[in-house]
Scaffold this motif. Sequence first.
Motif, PDB file in Angstrom:
ATOM      1  N   CYS A 166       5.607  -0.936  22.679  1.00 38.59           N
ATOM      2  CA  CYS A 166       6.052   0.426  22.975  1.00 38.59           C
ATOM      3  C   CYS A 166       7.485   0.414  23.482  1.00 38.59           C
ATOM      4  CB  CYS A 166       5.146   1.078  24.016  1.00 38.59           C
ATOM      5  SG  CYS A 166       5.770   2.695  24.512  1.00 38.59           S
ATOM      6  N   PRO A 167       8.406   1.097  22.787  1.00 36.46           N
ATOM      7  CA  PRO A 167       9.818   1.061  23.225  1.00 36.46           C
ATOM      8  C   PRO A 167      10.050   1.834  24.515  1.00 36.46           C
ATOM      9  CG  PRO A 167       9.560   2.473  21.292  1.00 36.46           C
ATOM     10  CD  PRO A 167       8.214   1.881  21.560  1.00 36.46           C
ATOM     11  N   ASP A 168       9.077   2.652  24.932  1.00 43.67           N
ATOM     12  CA  ASP A 168       9.264   3.466  26.127  1.00 43.67           C
ATOM     13  C   ASP A 168       8.368   3.033  27.283  1.00 43.67           C
ATOM     14  OD1 ASP A 168      11.180   5.668  25.275  1.00 43.67           O
ATOM     15  OD2 ASP A 168       9.764   5.620  23.628  1.00 43.67           O
ATOM     16  N   SER A 169       7.780   1.861  27.188  1.00 45.85           N
ATOM     17  CA  SER A 169       6.884   1.347  28.240  1.00 45.85           C
ATOM     18  C   SER A 169       5.909   2.420  28.690  1.00 45.85           C
ATOM     19  CB  SER A 169       7.689   0.863  29.454  1.00 45.85           C
ATOM     20  OG  SER A 169       8.631  -0.087  29.055  1.00 45.85           O
ATOM     21  N   CYS A 170       5.295   3.089  27.731  1.00 43.32           N
ATOM     22  CA  CYS A 170       4.477   4.235  28.105  1.00 43.32           C
ATOM     23  C   CYS A 170       3.046   3.839  28.459  1.00 43.32           C
ATOM     24  CB  CYS A 170       4.525   5.315  27.028  1.00 43.32           C
ATOM     25  SG  CYS A 170       3.194   5.252  25.847  1.00 43.32           S
ATOM     26  N   PHE A 171       2.649   2.589  28.173  1.00 41.94           N
ATOM     27  CA  PHE A 171       1.241   2.240  28.418  1.00 41.94           C
ATOM     28  C   PHE A 171       1.012   1.761  29.854  1.00 41.94           C
ATOM     29  CE2 PHE A 171       1.274   2.382  23.845  1.00 41.94           C
ATOM     30  CZ  PHE A 171       0.033   2.958  23.567  1.00 41.94           C
ATOM     31  N   ASP A 172       0.069   2.435  30.511  1.00 38.58           N
ATOM     32  CA  ASP A 172      -0.389   2.008  31.835  1.00 38.58           C
ATOM     33  C   ASP A 172      -1.499   0.983  31.615  1.00 38.58           C
ATOM     34  OD1 ASP A 172       1.299   3.887  32.891  1.00 38.58           O
ATOM     35  OD2 ASP A 172      -0.269   5.367  33.310  1.00 38.58           O
TER      36      ASP A 172
ATOM     37  N   LEU B 115      -7.419  -2.221  30.061  1.00 40.63           N
ATOM     38  CA  LEU B 115      -7.201  -1.379  28.886  1.00 40.63           C
ATOM     39  C   LEU B 115      -5.797  -0.779  28.961  1.00 40.63           C
ATOM     40  CD1 LEU B 115     -10.679   0.384  28.939  1.00 40.63           C
ATOM     41  CD2 LEU B 115      -9.888  -1.243  27.188  1.00 40.63           C
ATOM     42  N   TYR B 116      -5.394  -0.089  27.886  1.00 42.97           N
ATOM     43  CA  TYR B 116      -4.028   0.451  27.837  1.00 42.97           C
ATOM     44  C   TYR B 116      -4.071   1.954  27.598  1.00 42.97           C
ATOM     45  CZ  TYR B 116      -2.988  -4.411  27.863  1.00 42.97           C
ATOM     46  OH  TYR B 116      -2.933  -5.721  28.243  1.00 42.97           O
ATOM     47  N   ASP B 117      -3.526   2.704  28.545  1.00 41.76           N
ATOM     48  CA  ASP B 117      -3.595   4.167  28.533  1.00 41.76           C
ATOM     49  C   ASP B 117      -2.194   4.726  28.297  1.00 41.76           C
ATOM     50  OD1 ASP B 117      -4.553   6.742  28.874  1.00 41.76           O
ATOM     51  OD2 ASP B 117      -4.298   6.703  31.055  1.00 41.76           O
ATOM     52  N   ALA B 118      -2.013   5.444  27.208  1.00 40.85           N
ATOM     53  CA  ALA B 118      -0.681   5.990  26.891  1.00 40.85           C
ATOM     54  C   ALA B 118      -0.361   7.131  27.869  1.00 40.85           C
ATOM     55  CB  ALA B 118      -0.653   6.501  25.457  1.00 40.85           C
ATOM     56  N   ASN B 119       0.680   6.955  28.645  1.00 39.39           N
ATOM     57  CA  ASN B 119       1.045   7.949  29.656  1.00 39.39           C
ATOM     58  C   ASN B 119       2.008   8.965  29.051  1.00 39.39           C
ATOM     59  OD1 ASN B 119       2.452   9.263  31.878  1.00 39.39           O
ATOM     60  ND2 ASN B 119       1.388   7.791  33.177  1.00 39.39           N
ATOM     61  N   MET B 120       1.628  10.228  29.105  1.00 38.76           N
ATOM     62  CA  MET B 120       2.391  11.264  28.396  1.00 38.76           C
ATOM     63  C   MET B 120       3.701  11.647  29.089  1.00 38.76           C
ATOM     64  SD  MET B 120       1.077  11.734  25.573  1.00 38.76           S
ATOM     65  CE  MET B 120       0.258  10.171  25.370  1.00 38.76           C
ATOM     66  N   GLN B 121       3.952  11.080  30.283  1.00 39.21           N
ATOM     67  CA  GLN B 121       5.271  11.289  30.902  1.00 39.21           C
ATOM     68  C   GLN B 121       6.315  10.359  30.285  1.00 39.21           C
ATOM     69  OE1 GLN B 121       5.949  11.644  35.060  1.00 39.21           O
ATOM     70  NE2 GLN B 121       3.842  12.257  35.456  1.00 39.21           N
ATOM     71  N   ALA B 122       5.855   9.396  29.486  1.00 39.25           N
ATOM     72  CA  ALA B 122       6.801   8.414  28.947  1.00 39.25           C
ATOM     73  C   ALA B 122       6.772   8.339  27.423  1.00 39.25           C
ATOM     74  CB  ALA B 122       6.517   7.041  29.543  1.00 39.25           C
ATOM     75  N   CYS B 123       5.716   8.873  26.807  1.00 40.27           N
ATOM     76  CA  CYS B 123       5.550   8.711  25.356  1.00 40.27           C
ATOM     77  C   CYS B 123       6.478   9.651  24.589  1.00 40.27           C
ATOM     78  CB  CYS B 123       4.103   8.998  24.975  1.00 40.27           C
ATOM     79  SG  CYS B 123       3.816   9.023  23.193  1.00 40.27           S
ATOM     80  N   CYS B 124       7.235   9.069  23.631  1.00 39.46           N
ATOM     81  CA  CYS B 124       8.089   9.885  22.762  1.00 39.46           C
ATOM     82  C   CYS B 124       7.422  10.182  21.429  1.00 39.46           C
ATOM     83  CB  CYS B 124       9.419   9.176  22.503  1.00 39.46           C
ATOM     84  SG  CYS B 124      10.539   9.315  23.878  1.00 39.46           S
ATOM     85  N   GLY B 125       6.244   9.643  21.211  1.00 36.00           N
ATOM     86  CA  GLY B 125       5.503   9.940  19.986  1.00 36.00           C
ATOM     87  C   GLY B 125       6.006   9.204  18.766  1.00 36.00           C
ATOM     88  N   CYS B 126       6.521   7.977  18.950  1.00 35.84           N
ATOM     89  CA  CYS B 126       7.138   7.286  17.804  1.00 35.84           C
ATOM     90  C   CYS B 126       6.107   6.697  16.853  1.00 35.84           C
ATOM     91  CB  CYS B 126       8.078   6.192  18.288  1.00 35.84           C
ATOM     92  SG  CYS B 126       7.236   4.802  19.086  1.00 35.84           S
ATOM     93  N   GLY B 127       4.895   6.365  17.367  1.00 35.62           N
ATOM     94  CA  GLY B 127       3.846   5.848  16.489  1.00 35.62           C
ATOM     95  C   GLY B 127       3.835   4.345  16.317  1.00 35.62           C
ATOM     96  N   VAL B 128       4.682   3.611  17.044  1.00 38.23           N
ATOM     97  CA  VAL B 128       4.695   2.149  16.928  1.00 38.23           C
ATOM     98  C   VAL B 128       3.344   1.562  17.345  1.00 38.23           C
ATOM     99  CG1 VAL B 128       5.647   0.060  18.013  1.00 38.23           C
ATOM    100  CG2 VAL B 128       7.191   1.794  17.114  1.00 38.23           C
ATOM    101  N   CYS B 129       2.727   2.145  18.389  1.00 38.45           N
ATOM    102  CA  CYS B 129       1.445   1.626  18.889  1.00 38.45           C
ATOM    103  C   CYS B 129       0.384   1.684  17.788  1.00 38.45           C
ATOM    104  CB  CYS B 129       1.010   2.399  20.134  1.00 38.45           C
ATOM    105  SG  CYS B 129       1.095   4.197  19.956  1.00 38.45           S
ATOM    106  N   GLU B 130       0.357   2.792  17.077  1.00 34.40           N
ATOM    107  CA  GLU B 130      -0.618   2.929  15.995  1.00 34.40           C
ATOM    108  C   GLU B 130      -0.362   1.870  14.919  1.00 34.40           C
ATOM    109  OE1 GLU B 130      -2.130   6.664  13.326  1.00 34.40           O
ATOM    110  OE2 GLU B 130      -0.062   6.031  13.010  1.00 34.40           O
ATOM    111  N   ALA B 131       0.935   1.666  14.645  1.00 31.53           N
ATOM    112  CA  ALA B 131       1.300   0.733  13.574  1.00 31.53           C
ATOM    113  C   ALA B 131       0.920  -0.706  13.920  1.00 31.53           C
ATOM    114  CB  ALA B 131       2.800   0.842  13.283  1.00 31.53           C
ATOM    115  N   VAL B 132       1.031  -1.083  15.197  1.00 29.32           N
ATOM    116  CA  VAL B 132       0.787  -2.495  15.546  1.00 29.32           C
ATOM    117  C   VAL B 132      -0.665  -2.759  15.926  1.00 29.32           C
ATOM    118  CG1 VAL B 132       3.167  -2.903  16.279  1.00 29.32           C
ATOM    119  CG2 VAL B 132       1.451  -2.212  17.981  1.00 29.32           C
TER     120      VAL B 132
END
Lengths: 390, 410
Positions: A291-297, A303-320
């Motif tokens: 994640c380029p925005d270190s959005c995962f807590d 486990l890894y929780d995508a934090n919406m204060q940091a997510c830009c919605g790029c989709g890299v997490c889905e891709a990897v």
Amino acid sequence: MGRLFAIEIIYRGIFQKTLATRISRAIVIAAHHEGKMGISFGRYGDSPERNGIPAKNFAIVATDEQTLEEGMAKYEPKEVDVTLCVDDTLCKGVESWAWYGLQPVNKLLKPGGTLIVTSREGPEAIIAMAHRKETPYQLSILKGTVSFSGLWVYKDDHTDVRLLGAIAKVLPDLFSLQSVQKAIIDEWKDELKATSAAKSYERTSSITVQPNQGNPEVPYKFDLPKWHEMGEGIAIPSIPAGHKMDDPTSHAQGGFQPDRNPTFKKFSTRTMRPVVNFDTCIKCTLCWLQCPDSCFDVTPEGLYDANMQACCGCGVCEAVCPVKECVTMVNETEFKDNSSQWEDWRKDKDGYKVWLQEKIKSHPERSHGFRYRGQYEEQIPEMLEIASEK
Amino acid sequence: MAVATVIEEQKHNIEETALITGSEAIAVACKLADVDVITAYPIRPYDTVMQYVCKLVANGEMDCEYIVAEGEHSQFEIVKHASACGARVFCGSSGVGWMYAMEALTVTPALRIPMIAMVGNRALDDPGAFGVEHNDALAVRDLGWQLVWVDNVQEALDTALIAYRVAEDRRIFLPCAISCDGAFLTHSQAMVKIPSQEKVNEFLPPYDRGDLLLHPDNPITVAPQGNEDWVMEIRRQNYAAMERAYGVIKEAYADFERIFGRSYGNPFFEEYMTDDADIVLLGMGTLSISVKVAIRQMRKEGKRVGFVRMRWFRPFAAEELAKSLQRFAAIGVIDRDYSFGSPYLGGVLAGEVRHALYPGPGKKPPVVDFICGLGGREVTVPDVQKMAESVYKAADGKAQPLTQWIGLRE
């Protein structure tokens, strides 16, 4: 004193920059055909644009030179007759470089002004996203997929001219459809585009949004410090490293949640967001790592929780993500809040499963440019169908 | 050297209108002036000029050597040398890019190179703001650069043509920088009249470097090293050229009006509603729009406020300005710049205005200085009204702080 018109175009930086510029230019040229004068500009503070960051363009038009100067004496207009929102997810608000906090999409609209949104959604969904406004305003939806392009391409899907036709309908004092068509011929020498504008003019209608309708949330904002309250030497404190997470059910502590920028929340920089299936996650760390925005807590159980204060919605997490449908990108329009998915899952795992299955039906349709030759041609039939919807 | 084949084909005598930005207007002027060599290096907001020039070249509308340098220093060095070889040149930069070219900027007037540069005024770093401040262009104010500020797109185009005419006049041969406020002018599109090629050709003769041409047929050495036995005389020559610029600028504006039918009145400064004014505000660049709107509002309340917008900062029309300013009870100077530790801690422009007034025989109205609009901050209509109030008090003999920060969070 003559009359002053102001129109803003709210768009996503880079992906829609050319679209916004074309529209604001054409507005001034169309108004010029009716003997009005005007200027077209972008909100400079939005620069440098970054992918997806909300940004604005403006067209200021007046019936005489002195009135135009009144409009130009402001850095940007304080109120507008029409707001064009060329990506419906921006109805959640505008958080750009030039604005501190979250600006409601309808903030600058004059009482009775019109918000024109390009969307596949109906008015209910748009009204639910937009913040409540003290005065009534008009809402008009231009049916269509969001016109996104990359930096070097332009998707000539007629969104520009369809919006111009819609403006002529909702603000006839500014210019007529005939002037819009003249401007289209001046700028693009394309009869088909002029026809598109006319069709859009015919189809455009609007409804009134009342002050008690819309998102009741108070948009977050903050005050800028006075000069003597600021530290010297252009040095600012860093964001603290972070802390352990609390499990909402067991109250166990563990994992790691980085502290985040308290003043830039990125709530409106996304057009899509990841949803995570915590039951199938194998804790491989790839989403967190990439994640380029270190959005995962990192949760106490790893486990890894995508934090919406940091997510830009790029989709890299889905891709990897190596697990099928463990991380899935979903249209931002499907969400009402920015709460933690992991907390919801911990509180009610069965309920979360139902929620998750429902959400992942809504795959993102926004494409930033073209990935292969012929992709655009493939999209045309569907786009035409949507554009013809009533 | 580039040949103007494409332009020749387009020769006609019709004025066209176009919706373009201030930067694009400068690029159009370069095309009309048939500039031979243009160097570029990107920095916002100047880069909008290089982008548009690039487009004109790519579209076959303009024929020139277009060189993207590896930095601003070489960018300005390349055109300096090209100009010495007889090429009409154009260059430009913004903020710290302009400062990075500083060594080249000092030698350009020293060698009497009539380079035309566009400065897209931008705050100096840090904190890396893109917005307008005038300190970038003002950094060369003592070096022999002619400096002119414009406040609208049409004026940007016209002034660029005038700048070539003045700078390349054999009596002058000094560079000229055209300052355009970042964003407000460089990024804002307005309708302009584009003059015909025939009229431009009538107004602007070809660049003739004459006996200073660096060419094998004219064997000369440019810039040999010299010491105390030479330097003062060299400086005195540049002093004389700048002294002559005042008259040559007047000539050029008169010719411009004759050929294009568009008049700018006094070339050096514009006066707005000053005929019956009690007090005046004075400033440069696009803040003029807010000031004019504020003045119209104040006049409805019976306050007779006028405005003086400086165009040419170098040469500075001191005598003419002093004579005009002595008509008013007090003067408020609006500085979109700073000069830390300067007399009374004021900005650059206020210092120049006080200096212009001091030696003259007439009265010396109080001058209040306002520092505002830094880093591109908006100069609002209420800001201007606040300034005018203070100037009125100064006119009534009430002591005012000599330097005031306006629009600051305090």
